[in-house]
Scaffold this active site. Structure first.
Site, PDB file in Angstrom:
ATOM      1  N   ASP A  62       0.853  -1.173   0.000  1.00 24.72           N
ATOM      2  CA  ASP A  62       0.000   0.000   0.000  1.00 24.72           C
ATOM      3  C   ASP A  62       0.904   1.244   0.000  1.00 24.72           C
ATOM      4  OD1 ASP A  62      -3.025   0.765   0.408  1.00 24.72           O
ATOM      5  OD2 ASP A  62      -1.969   1.998   1.854  1.00 24.72           O
ATOM      6  N   TYR A 108      -2.518  11.008   3.622  1.00 26.93           N
ATOM      7  CA  TYR A 108      -2.935  11.066   2.223  1.00 26.93           C
ATOM      8  C   TYR A 108      -3.019  12.513   1.734  1.00 26.93           C
ATOM      9  CZ  TYR A 108      -3.900   6.098   2.116  1.00 26.93           C
ATOM     10  OH  TYR A 108      -3.760   4.737   2.126  1.00 26.93           O
ATOM     11  N   HIS A 120      -4.785  -7.534  -0.983  1.00 29.41           N
ATOM     12  CA  HIS A 120      -4.138  -6.278  -0.626  1.00 29.41           C
ATOM     13  C   HIS A 120      -3.374  -6.361   0.693  1.00 29.41           C
ATOM     14  CE1 HIS A 120      -3.629  -2.011  -1.343  1.00 29.41           C
ATOM     15  NE2 HIS A 120      -3.881  -1.778  -0.066  1.00 29.41           N
TER      16      HIS A 120
END
Length: 377
Positions: free
Chosen positions: A173, A304, A355
């Site tokens: 990730d 983010y 993931h």
């Protein structure tokens, strides 16, 4: 500057556990929508019947103290870097020749994500798992500006303080971006980088990666299908990238809001199973609990925003540091689309996993890391 590291143990106050139980018991649920009774139908997001099951288990069946004891079996430290408290798991190998290895996670992961991986690596590696600023016990944030490149610099400083001049790095990730930035900024220190991803990375073709030459119309359509599927899952990403302060209070005040926001991301691509049939239910809830107790639902989203507005290159891998990729739940076009020049020396593909391979394909990931790093120094 204080460069000391301090041993750390988790000890969540009982009042916080009681508060969580009370909030879960008092959840104000939405009115059920007729026709939305299938607990496996994630087409509109996490289905309420399934979310209720998880919330009830979190309230009445989940034992945080037992999980806390398991986490405390891992040696942990904190240290202050650039004004920010940084938490890290630090498990030294009994093998004096072991290689230092940094494991970098992203969102909504935590050091809990690597819990089952650590004992599989401990014979060969000194394992360090830092928590990015705003995640886990690397909270609260000391201020704005903690984007992935600055985070990578903090990780390098943590490794210095732990006594490791050189080390290898694994990431998944956003942790894979941090791993690449570590190599790009410290090629003299990073022995090798290993990243894990899954077929949804094909959505970056046409954006972060160019379309390779020679694809047939059918192959382009296959990639476009992955792109469209991933686009439907980008709601959280756009919120984190642009409005983290708007979603933050919900993730801090409502445990069910946090549970829904996090657990949806563990729904495996194209898999009929629910998230807790893909990964261990209690490990999943341990990770969510960690976000809840540390209020990291809000602060982790800031990473983010900072990355989106920093202009950094997430794909700044060093040309001189060996790189390995492991693609889980792979797609037939994975390497052709992502590495058409065969520039990546170690490339592995697995039908299993997704993931979070450290949780749902633990043995495969451990074997691939060992295989890639074997003999390097």
């Amino acid at each position: 500057m204080d460069t000391t590291t301090t041993p750390f143990r988790i000890d969540i106050p009982q009042a916080d556990l009681d508060d969580l139980h009370d909030r879960l018991a008092g959840t104000r649920w939405p009115h059920p929508v007729p026709g939305r009774s299938d607990r496996r139908d994630f087409s509109r997001g996490i289905p309420q019947p399934y979310l209720r099951e998880l919330a009830e288990h979190w309230r009445d069946g989940f034992d945080w103290r037992a999980q806390e004891a398991r986490l405390n079996a891992l040696d942990q430290v904190t240290t202050v870097v650039d004004g920010q408290t940084v938490h890290a798991v630090h498990v030294r190998s009994a093998n004096p020749q072991a290689m230092p290895l940094v494991l970098c996670h992203g969102w909504p992961g935590s050091f809990v994500e690597y819990q089952a991986l650590v004992p599989l690596l401990a014979d060969d590696f000194h394992v360090v798992i830092p928590s990015p600023p705003g995640f886990g016990f690397s909270t609260p944030l000391s201020g704005t500006g903690w984007e992935p490149a600055r985070t990578a610099e903090a990780y390098a400083e943590v490794m210095t303080r732990l006594g490791y001049a050189r080390f290898s790095v694994h990431g998944s990730d956003i942790g894979s971006g941090i791993a690449g930035l570590l190599a790009a900024r410290h090629p003299d220190r990073v022995i090798a980088t290993h990243v894990a991803c899954e077929q949804r990375i094909l959505a970056m073709v046409g954006d972060k990666f160019p379309f390779p030459d020679g694809l047939s119309d059918d192959e382009v359509a296959q990639i476009d299908h992955v792109r469209a599927t991933v686009a439907a899952d980008r709601g959280y990403l756009e919120m984190h990238n642009h409005r983290p302060d708007t979603i933050g209070p919900a993730l801090t005040d409502s445990p069910v809001a946090l549970l829904a926001w996090v657990v949806e991301k563990f729904k495996a691509h194209g898999d009929a199973r629910t998230p807790d049939e893909t990964v261990d239910r209690d490990q999943l809830l341990t990770g969510v609990s960690l976000y809840w107790f540390t209020r990291a639902g809000a602060s982790s989203a800031q990473l983010y925003y900072e990355g989106e507005h920093s202009g950094i290159d997430y794909f700044a891998f060093s040309p001189t540091v060996p790189a390995g990729w492991a693609v889980f739940d792979t797609h037939p076009l994975a390497r052709r689309a992502l590495d058409p020049w065969r520039a990546i020396g170690h490339w592995s593909e697995f039908a299993e996993g997704g993931h979070f391979p450290a949780m749902d394909a633990t043995d495969l990931l451990a074997d691939d890391i060992r295989t890639f790093l074997r003999g390097r120094s």
